[in-house]
Design an enzyme around this catalytic site. Structure first.
Site, PDB file in Angstrom:
ATOM      1  N   ALA B  98      30.962  40.139  36.669  1.00  0.00           N
ATOM      2  CA  ALA B  98      30.752  39.379  38.065  1.00  0.00           C
ATOM      3  C   ALA B  98      30.212  37.686  37.737  1.00  0.00           C
ATOM      4  O   ALA B  98      30.317  36.628  38.663  1.00  0.00           O
ATOM      5  CB  ALA B  98      29.844  39.286  39.167  1.00  0.00           C
ATOM      6  N   LYS B  99      29.248  37.669  36.557  1.00  0.00           N
ATOM      7  CA  LYS B  99      28.932  36.044  35.843  1.00  0.00           C
ATOM      8  C   LYS B  99      28.369  35.257  37.390  1.00  0.00           C
ATOM      9  O   LYS B  99      28.000  34.185  37.717  1.00  0.00           O
ATOM     10  CB  LYS B  99      29.987  34.941  35.613  1.00  0.00           C
ATOM     11  CG  LYS B  99      30.607  35.632  34.537  1.00  0.00           C
ATOM     12  CD  LYS B  99      31.766  35.138  33.825  1.00  0.00           C
ATOM     13  CE  LYS B  99      32.293  35.186  32.873  1.00  0.00           C
ATOM     14  NZ  LYS B  99      33.343  36.591  33.182  1.00  0.00           N
TER      15      LYS B  99
END
Lengths: 295, 295
Positions: B98-99
């Protein structure tokens, strides 16, 4: 389609406003009669709708913070989709505060999600530059195709933003100035009012840096979080605006949305809709007028 | 509950594997009979289920890339929720790529979404450190409460990662080494196998940097993207592993998922399920064995 930067400027002039209200739905902060039953989507949407109904004449844009929807999974995202649709019907600009950052086709998928034809798409999105230009260009390209906007994190409002963003480089420059030069080097055309669709996030809590950045990036719209709840002071916002009083959108979230908790600390849980609306409206108007006094 | 790092190590030893397969559903890459009708959720889920059925004996974890779900809004996120549930039933570790990176209560909401009790929650999440420790600590605290893991972006696999991450600082150090020292300074306890739940993302395309980082962070699990499709070479992966052959999870996405496009360039659109499964399985086993040869 009208360029994002022009849409922002026209709206700002028409409404005589430079404010943005963040939509951070926190159900435990809702009065009891709005906390609803188990239908999370409906509960969030009803609250957002109430807020939009009250604030839309005074704000340039709304800024949904993705985390507060994602935490409820697909139900939360559905609430955001409905909120975006409703905000559009009220003529509001929508800036999705997603802080996404990735590369290649993944960044293209994110830019399609937020600047394309997707159900989540608004008028602009916040972007994290950690991956370098590979992480920015796909959003920029999409914004050129769609006439939409992006705000790249440049100097964020939080205390520890200094840890990385203020690092001194080998040549004596600061990291955030190097990043600013990268952004300046990205070719973008300017709208009718002289601003680019490639904006930047600059925190209200760093007035000295903002002054330097405002001068260095005269054609960049700043999205400015951190005023109020995070300690950014009103007088310190002056350098964010150009000599005409434009160039920055000041954002506030919880001190507007949940102003009733501060206003009625004993009884906020039992407030009626009409009381809630009055308190939120007053806080929003006060916010707008405060900003107008200094710009 | 078992610590994330121990779960990774046990799974890696039991399956004799150090590979992770990314789940990046791109509907236009599906064979015609899997492109489905208008039910996007079902179309994505069916493809992911097919892939999971084939690969689960060979992989330590799956790594859904959030962008490819978010682009379909709430329907895409629902497909991800169903995929996560199914992957759990097959005993797979789930690393949400998802960063995400944000601060304060927003970061808490993201960490609840991905490391808490939410429907999207897996076993670990990737985190963007641009905002400094304010953006990492909420995820770290959640991982301590939940025994789950996080992988902080440290040196990413893309070409322009050098623009910011390799900047030379005033004292001659590289930016990514400074970030590595920040991560090293964050107190975390070690699991039975000597690894922390605080991992890092280090790209396969930067073997020199990875060697330095592997030595500097001996207790940190590396999540390694960029092998294969992004140009990372097999022999260059050696320094990612410690002397016992552990410490890194090598990730590949599209070269496994869409291996049939390369394998059957003329007729992939018409492939049957059984053929598809065979080709994906062969690509996954090849990937696993290639990595095992060098670790």
């Amino acid at each position: 389609m009208e360029e994002f930067s022009d849409l922002v400027m026209k709206t700002s002039m028409e409404k005589e406003s430079s404010i943005v209200v963040g939509l951070d739905p926190i159900i435990s902060n809702f009065p009891k009669n709005l906390q609803g039953n188990d239908n999370i989507c409906k509960t969030i949407y009803n609250f957002n709708k109430l807020v939009i109904d009250v604030i839309h004449p005074f704000v340039v844009a709304i800024k949904p913070q993705l985390a507060y929807y994602e935490v409820y999974g697909s139900k939360g995202i559905l609430a955001l989709e409905k909120t975006i649709k409703y905000a559009r019907s009220k003529g509001l600009i929508i800036i999705n505060d997603a802080k996404r950052g990735d590369i290649g086709s993944t960044a293209e998928a994110y830019s399609e999600a937020f600047l394309g034809e997707s159900s989540l798409s608004g008028h602009a999105v916040t972007v994290n530059p950690f991956l370098g230009s590979d992480g920015i260009v796909p959003f920029l390209n999409k914004s050129i195709d769609s006439s939409k906007g992006l705000f790249v994190l440049l100097k964020t409002s939080n205390p520890s933003s200094s840890e990385l963003q203020d690092l001194t480089l080998y040549n004596g420059n600061k990291f955030y100035m190097y990043l600013a030069s990268l952004l300046k080097g990205m070719s973008t055309s300017l709208g009718t009012y002289g601003f680019s669709n490639l904006g930047a996030v600059v925190g209200a809590t760093y007035p000295e840096q903002s002054k330097i950045l405002r001068e260095y990036l005269p054609n960049t719209l700043f999205l400015v979080p951190g005023y109020g709840e995070q300690g950014g002071k009103l007088t310190e916002l002056e350098p964010f605006f150009n000599k005409n009083g434009y160039g920055s959108l000041i954002s506030s979230s919880r001190s507007i949305l949940y102003s009733y908790i501060k206003e009625e600390p004993e009884s906020w849980g039992d407030l009626k809709m009409s009381q809630l609306k009055e308190i939120i409206e007053a806080a929003c108007i006060q916010f707008k007028e405060d900003i107008n006094r200094i710009r």
